[in-house]
Design an enzyme around this catalytic site. Structure first.
Site, PDB file in Angstrom:
ATOM      1  N   ASP A 299       5.856   9.391  -4.704  1.00 52.44           N
ATOM      2  CA  ASP A 299       4.932  10.782  -4.381  1.00 52.44           C
ATOM      3  C   ASP A 299       4.097  10.028  -5.773  1.00 52.44           C
ATOM      4  OD1 ASP A 299       5.675  10.066  -2.266  1.00 52.44           O
ATOM      5  OD2 ASP A 299       5.415  11.731  -1.821  1.00 52.44           O
ATOM      6  N   HIS A 441       8.582  11.908  -7.016  1.00 57.89           N
ATOM      7  CA  HIS A 441       7.424  12.417  -7.996  1.00 57.89           C
ATOM      8  C   HIS A 441       7.660  10.947  -9.758  1.00 57.89           C
ATOM      9  CE1 HIS A 441       7.604  15.513  -4.611  1.00 57.89           C
ATOM     10  NE2 HIS A 441       6.084  15.281  -4.726  1.00 57.89           N
TER      11      HIS A 441
HETATM   12 ZN    ZN Z   1       1.859  14.319  -2.827  1.00 60.24          ZN
END
Ligand code: ZN
Length: 490
Positions: A299, A441
């Site tokens: 993400d 991430h």
């Molecule tokens: Zn996020």
């Protein structure tokens, strides 16, 4: 007197009599032919008048039909093919209207011919049943949608609304056609698939319907069993879009009519081995559906310094991942987006500015998603097929308004919290199993560093690194807009 004349004739005047006789018959013939001419002229005038009157009456009926809103066409046309045409027939018994697309010079004749054949078959079908009159006549309307599958093929779907008050009929029939627009010919399921197709498609469709709570109770009937058995004719009303084959069933085909019409999407991965023609330029999956697989998801990116390292590592093992991107980063990271796409990675929507979508108004929420979609589309010509809500905050309003599924996770690395490669490694290697979605991430150095170790180890353990969509496809789980998916175990 009669006798005299008779005698005279008998006595004969030879040639003279014959000539006179033939002269007389010529006269008669002349008169007769003039009379015939007049009759023909009169008849023609009468016929013409009748035709005109008939035409006017028909036109009135037709216009009346239109005013009665007999024909409510709706169509969707793909880019560049907004043109369409229609044919109709209106009578006391029926009003039939068919709208069809204009594609190109080669194909238009065939499409029109098929539209006319449909019209004829509808007329015949209506005539077979009780006749209506004016008010309660049957009304059939066919609207279309079209998908350009490649430079050669298009999938055309007619949605036919049949309304026949005399039969208490009001249902939807699907008539699907595939055309080769380079030759203008229709391409049938028999040409597209080989003999293995019926067993493959029947197996998938029946398993999907049996697992669906809406239909499961109707899958034991003779109707269902007969019309979903592995016979190509049961699965030849079809259309294609990218990596999906859609099988269309009209009302009453496989379930009682009151259940209505339905479509079943079959991933092309399920039937590709039986395909003789590659309608959508589909490339077969680069994974083995029978072996373990996991979906790595990242993400908040892309960010060149870290995303590029992750892509390098994925490429080294032939793996792929799903990136839930922030829309406002796209423009500055075009290079990363293009590279990921070319490696087979997938992009999901993580909003435009990483805001909590669940507290926004519907319009604001949709704008956050749409702007990201548009940005991605401008770079690779694709929209996000999946959404991951920032902070995993999903409201009921989001679920209602969504046009993509929401993707959660089953393994949480908490890389945003620890920013520690060893910790990320431990969270994954000790926990991961077949079908997991792992959340990370791609904006942290620790995450990119951890991936350099973890990705080769996962590959060595026999895990195939696939995208979320590939994993879902391999497990035969359809992705439904608004639904939340967290893993895809076998
Ligand atoms: Zn996020």
């Amino acid at each position: 007197m009669f006798q005299d004349r008779d005698n005279m004739r008998k006595a004969g005047v030879g040639t003279e009599r014959k000539e006179r006789a033939s002269h007389l018959s010529r006269e008669i013939r002349k008169k007769r032919s003039k009379l015939m001419e007049r009759l023909i002229v009169c008849a023609s005038i009468l016929a013409a008048a009748a035709l005109i009157i008939f035409g006017i009456v028909r036109a009135f009926i037709f216009i009346g039909g239109l005013m009665d809103e007999d024909f409510q066409f709706s169509y969707t046309a793909c880019e560049g093919w907004s043109e369409c045409d229609s044919i109709s027939a209106v009578d006391e018994d029926y009003a039939i209207g068919i709208q069809y697309p204009l594609i190109n010079d080669k194909t238009d004749g065939t499409v029109k011919k098929h539209a006319k054949a449909m019209l004829k078959s509808f007329k015949k079908e209506i005539k077979r049943y009780e006749h209506g009159n004016g008010e309660d006549r049957a009304v059939y309307t066919a609207s279309y949608s079209i998908v350009k599958n490649s430079d050669i093929y298009v999938s055309l779907l007619y949605t036919v609304h049949r309304y026949n008050p005399a039969r208490e009929l009001d249902d939807i029939r699907y008539i699907a056609k595939i055309y080769d627009i380079s030759t203008g010919k229709e391409v049938s399921a028999r040409k597209i698939f080989n003999v293995r197709y019926p067993a493959l498609v029947s197996g998938y469709v029946t398993s999907i319907l049996k697992a669906d709570a809406r239909y499961a109770h109707e899958t034991g009937t003779k109707l269902f069993i007969e019309n979903t058995k592995p016979d190509i004719d049961n699965f030849s009303n079809i259309g294609f879009s990218e990596d999906t084959l859609t099988v269309y069933f009209s009302a009453g085909d496989i379930f009682p009519s009151d259940i209505g019409e339905l479509k079943v999407d079959v991933p092309l991965s399920r039937v590709h081995e039986s395909m003789l023609l590659n309608i959508t330029d589909y490339s077969a999956p680069v994974y083995d559906p029978d072996k373990p697989m996991i979906a790595l998801t990242f993400d908040d990116g892309p960010l060149k310094a870290t995303t590029s390292k992750i892509l390098d590592t994925l490429e080294s093992v032939g793996g792929r991942a799903t990136f839930f991107i922030i829309g406002n980063r796209v423009n500055a990271q075009k290079e990363m987006i293009i590279r990921g796409d070319s490696l087979g990675c997938e992009y999901g929507n993580h909003s435009w500015s990483h805001t909590d979508l669940s507290v926004l108004s519907e319009a604001e929420m949709l704008e956050q998603l749409k702007k990201t979609d548009d940005a991605l589309y401008s770079v690779i010509g694709k929209k996000c097929a999946l959404t991951r809500a920032p902070y995993a905050a999903i409201s009921d309003a989001m679920i209602k308004a969504a046009d993509t599924p929401f993707i959660g996770w089953s393994v949480d690395t908490r890389d945003w919290e620890t920013r520690n490669a060893a910790s990320i490694k431990e969270k994954i290697l000790g926990n991961v199993s077949d079908g997991d979605f792992i959340v990370m991430h791609d904006i942290y150095t620790a995450t990119a560093a951890a991936m350099e170790e973890i990705i080769p180890q996962l590959a060595a353990q026999g895990f195939q690194l696939v995208t979320v969509s590939e994993l879902m496809e391999a497990r035969g789980i359809p992705l439904t807009p608004g639904k939340v998916y967290r893993s895809a175990p076998r």
